[in-house]
Motif scaffolding. Structure first.
Motif, PDB file in Angstrom:
ATOM      1  N   GLY A  14       0.825  -1.194   0.000  1.00 50.93           N
ATOM      2  CA  GLY A  14       0.000   0.000   0.000  1.00 50.93           C
ATOM      3  C   GLY A  14       0.860   1.244   0.000  1.00 50.93           C
ATOM      4  N   LEU A  15       0.344   2.321  -0.540  1.00 50.91           N
ATOM      5  CA  LEU A  15       1.029   3.604  -0.559  1.00 50.91           C
ATOM      6  C   LEU A  15       0.018   4.681  -0.235  1.00 50.91           C
ATOM      7  N   VAL A  16       0.339   5.503   0.748  1.00 47.15           N
ATOM      8  CA  VAL A  16      -0.525   6.618   1.108  1.00 47.15           C
ATOM      9  C   VAL A  16       0.341   7.853   1.216  1.00 47.15           C
ATOM     10  N   VAL A  17      -0.128   8.969   0.653  1.00 46.66           N
ATOM     11  CA  VAL A  17       0.580  10.239   0.720  1.00 46.66           C
ATOM     12  C   VAL A  17      -0.340  11.256   1.375  1.00 46.66           C
ATOM     13  N   GLN A  18       0.170  11.936   2.389  1.00 52.44           N
ATOM     14  CA  GLN A  18      -0.612  12.955   3.098  1.00 52.44           C
ATOM     15  C   GLN A  18       0.291  14.151   3.348  1.00 52.44           C
ATOM     16  N   ASP A  19      -0.129  15.340   2.931  1.00 56.70           N
ATOM     17  CA  ASP A  19       0.624  16.560   3.222  1.00 56.70           C
ATOM     18  C   ASP A  19       0.362  16.983   4.657  1.00 56.70           C
ATOM     19  N   VAL A  20       1.445  17.322   5.386  1.00 53.30           N
ATOM     20  CA  VAL A  20       1.344  17.712   6.784  1.00 53.30           C
ATOM     21  C   VAL A  20       2.149  18.991   6.982  1.00 53.30           C
ATOM     22  N   ASN A  21       1.565  19.950   7.662  1.00 47.69           N
ATOM     23  CA  ASN A  21       2.240  21.214   7.919  1.00 47.69           C
ATOM     24  C   ASN A  21       3.014  21.121   9.239  1.00 47.69           C
ATOM     25  N   ALA A  22       4.193  20.461   9.192  1.00 50.77           N
ATOM     26  CA  ALA A  22       5.043  20.283  10.375  1.00 50.77           C
ATOM     27  C   ALA A  22       6.460  19.990   9.896  1.00 50.77           C
ATOM     28  N   PRO A  23       7.452  20.239  10.753  1.00 48.22           N
ATOM     29  CA  PRO A  23       8.835  19.892  10.373  1.00 48.22           C
ATOM     30  C   PRO A  23       8.962  18.390  10.137  1.00 48.22           C
ATOM     31  N   SER A  24       9.803  18.009   9.183  1.00 47.80           N
ATOM     32  CA  SER A  24       9.914  16.592   8.811  1.00 47.80           C
ATOM     33  C   SER A  24      10.371  15.713   9.977  1.00 47.80           C
ATOM     34  N   ASP A  25      11.237  16.223  10.860  1.00 50.12           N
ATOM     35  CA  ASP A  25      11.684  15.389  11.988  1.00 50.12           C
ATOM     36  C   ASP A  25      10.528  15.072  12.931  1.00 50.12           C
ATOM     37  N   VAL A  26       9.604  15.998  13.106  1.00 52.66           N
ATOM     38  CA  VAL A  26       8.430  15.761  13.949  1.00 52.66           C
ATOM     39  C   VAL A  26       7.523  14.718  13.301  1.00 52.66           C
ATOM     40  N   VAL A  27       7.325  14.832  12.005  1.00 52.92           N
ATOM     41  CA  VAL A  27       6.481  13.882  11.276  1.00 52.92           C
ATOM     42  C   VAL A  27       7.079  12.477  11.353  1.00 52.92           C
ATOM     43  N   TRP A  28       8.393  12.347  11.107  1.00 56.29           N
ATOM     44  CA  TRP A  28       9.030  11.026  11.155  1.00 56.29           C
ATOM     45  C   TRP A  28       8.996  10.435  12.560  1.00 56.29           C
ATOM     46  N   ASP A  29       9.163  11.260  13.579  1.00 56.45           N
ATOM     47  CA  ASP A  29       9.069  10.756  14.962  1.00 56.45           C
ATOM     48  C   ASP A  29       7.705  10.134  15.227  1.00 56.45           C
ATOM     49  N   ARG A  30       6.652  10.771  14.723  1.00 57.95           N
ATOM     50  CA  ARG A  30       5.301  10.230  14.926  1.00 57.95           C
ATOM     51  C   ARG A  30       5.072   8.958  14.108  1.00 57.95           C
ATOM     52  N   ILE A  31       5.518   8.965  12.861  1.00 55.46           N
ATOM     53  CA  ILE A  31       5.333   7.797  12.005  1.00 55.46           C
ATOM     54  C   ILE A  31       6.048   6.584  12.587  1.00 55.46           C
ATOM     55  N   LEU A  32       7.245   6.780  13.113  1.00 54.50           N
ATOM     56  CA  LEU A  32       8.060   5.669  13.614  1.00 54.50           C
ATOM     57  C   LEU A  32       7.737   5.252  15.046  1.00 54.50           C
ATOM     58  N   ASP A  33       6.803   5.933  15.689  1.00 56.65           N
ATOM     59  CA  ASP A  33       6.440   5.621  17.075  1.00 56.65           C
ATOM     60  C   ASP A  33       5.364   4.532  17.116  1.00 56.65           C
ATOM     61  N   TYR A  34       5.714   3.343  16.638  1.00 53.91           N
ATOM     62  CA  TYR A  34       4.741   2.254  16.528  1.00 53.91           C
ATOM     63  C   TYR A  34       4.181   1.827  17.879  1.00 53.91           C
ATOM     64  N   ASP A  35       4.955   1.999  18.947  1.00 57.27           N
ATOM     65  CA  ASP A  35       4.478   1.599  20.271  1.00 57.27           C
ATOM     66  C   ASP A  35       3.295   2.454  20.735  1.00 57.27           C
ATOM     67  N   ARG A  36       3.083   3.598  20.116  1.00 55.61           N
ATOM     68  CA  ARG A  36       1.965   4.469  20.517  1.00 55.61           C
ATOM     69  C   ARG A  36       0.846   4.520  19.481  1.00 55.61           C
ATOM     70  N   TYR A  37       0.908   3.689  18.467  1.00 49.92           N
ATOM     71  CA  TYR A  37      -0.125   3.723  17.429  1.00 49.92           C
ATOM     72  C   TYR A  37      -1.525   3.516  17.988  1.00 49.92           C
ATOM     73  N   ALA A  38      -1.662   2.693  19.010  1.00 48.94           N
ATOM     74  CA  ALA A  38      -2.995   2.457  19.599  1.00 48.94           C
ATOM     75  C   ALA A  38      -3.585   3.752  20.145  1.00 48.94           C
ATOM     76  N   ASP A  39      -2.726   4.697  20.561  1.00 49.08           N
ATOM     77  CA  ASP A  39      -3.200   5.993  21.054  1.00 49.08           C
ATOM     78  C   ASP A  39      -3.473   6.980  19.924  1.00 49.08           C
ATOM     79  N   MET A  40      -2.863   6.752  18.760  1.00 48.85           N
ATOM     80  CA  MET A  40      -2.935   7.727  17.675  1.00 48.85           C
ATOM     81  C   MET A  40      -3.811   7.313  16.500  1.00 48.85           C
ATOM     82  N   VAL A  41      -3.965   6.011  16.276  1.00 46.86           N
ATOM     83  CA  VAL A  41      -4.648   5.525  15.077  1.00 46.86           C
ATOM     84  C   VAL A  41      -5.931   4.801  15.472  1.00 46.86           C
TER      85      VAL A  41
END
Length: 95
Positions: A14-41
């Motif tokens: 699958g491929l999903v693209v979403q534009d986000v108005n935030a610094p890339s390091d903040v976005v990557w930190d959230r994407i890679l935080d799999y241990d907290r996905y239950a709180d976010m997704v």
């Protein structure tokens, strides 16, 4: 937002693209935080990495980490457990 799906033998992609108005390091930190996905997704019951393999990136192969994640999603009549192999290439801004 754009998305694309494909199926192969024994799995899918699958491929999903979403534009986000935030610094890339903040976005990557959230994407890679799999241990907290239950709180976010929504509908994610559990998510955790069971193995993270660090690599030494090179110009020829910029792979930095391979992340193996176990996820559980829940719907009223259906619960699914699946395993994902993420390949993280930060120099390419790609997962």
């Amino acid at each position: 937002r754009r998305s694309r799906r494909g199926r192969g033998r024994g799995g899918g992609r699958g491929l999903v693209v979403q534009d986000v108005n935030a610094p890339s390091d903040v976005v990557w930190d959230r994407i890679l935080d799999y241990d907290r996905y239950a709180d976010m997704v929504p509908k994610t019951a559990e998510s955790s990495n069971y193995e993270v393999v660090k690599h030494r990136p090179t110009r020829k192969d910029p792979l930095e980490r391979t992340i193996f994640t176990r996820m559980k999603v829940g719907f009223p009549l259906l619960k699914l457990e699946f395993y994902v192999k993420h390949m993280y290439y930060p120099s390419l801004h790609s997962l």
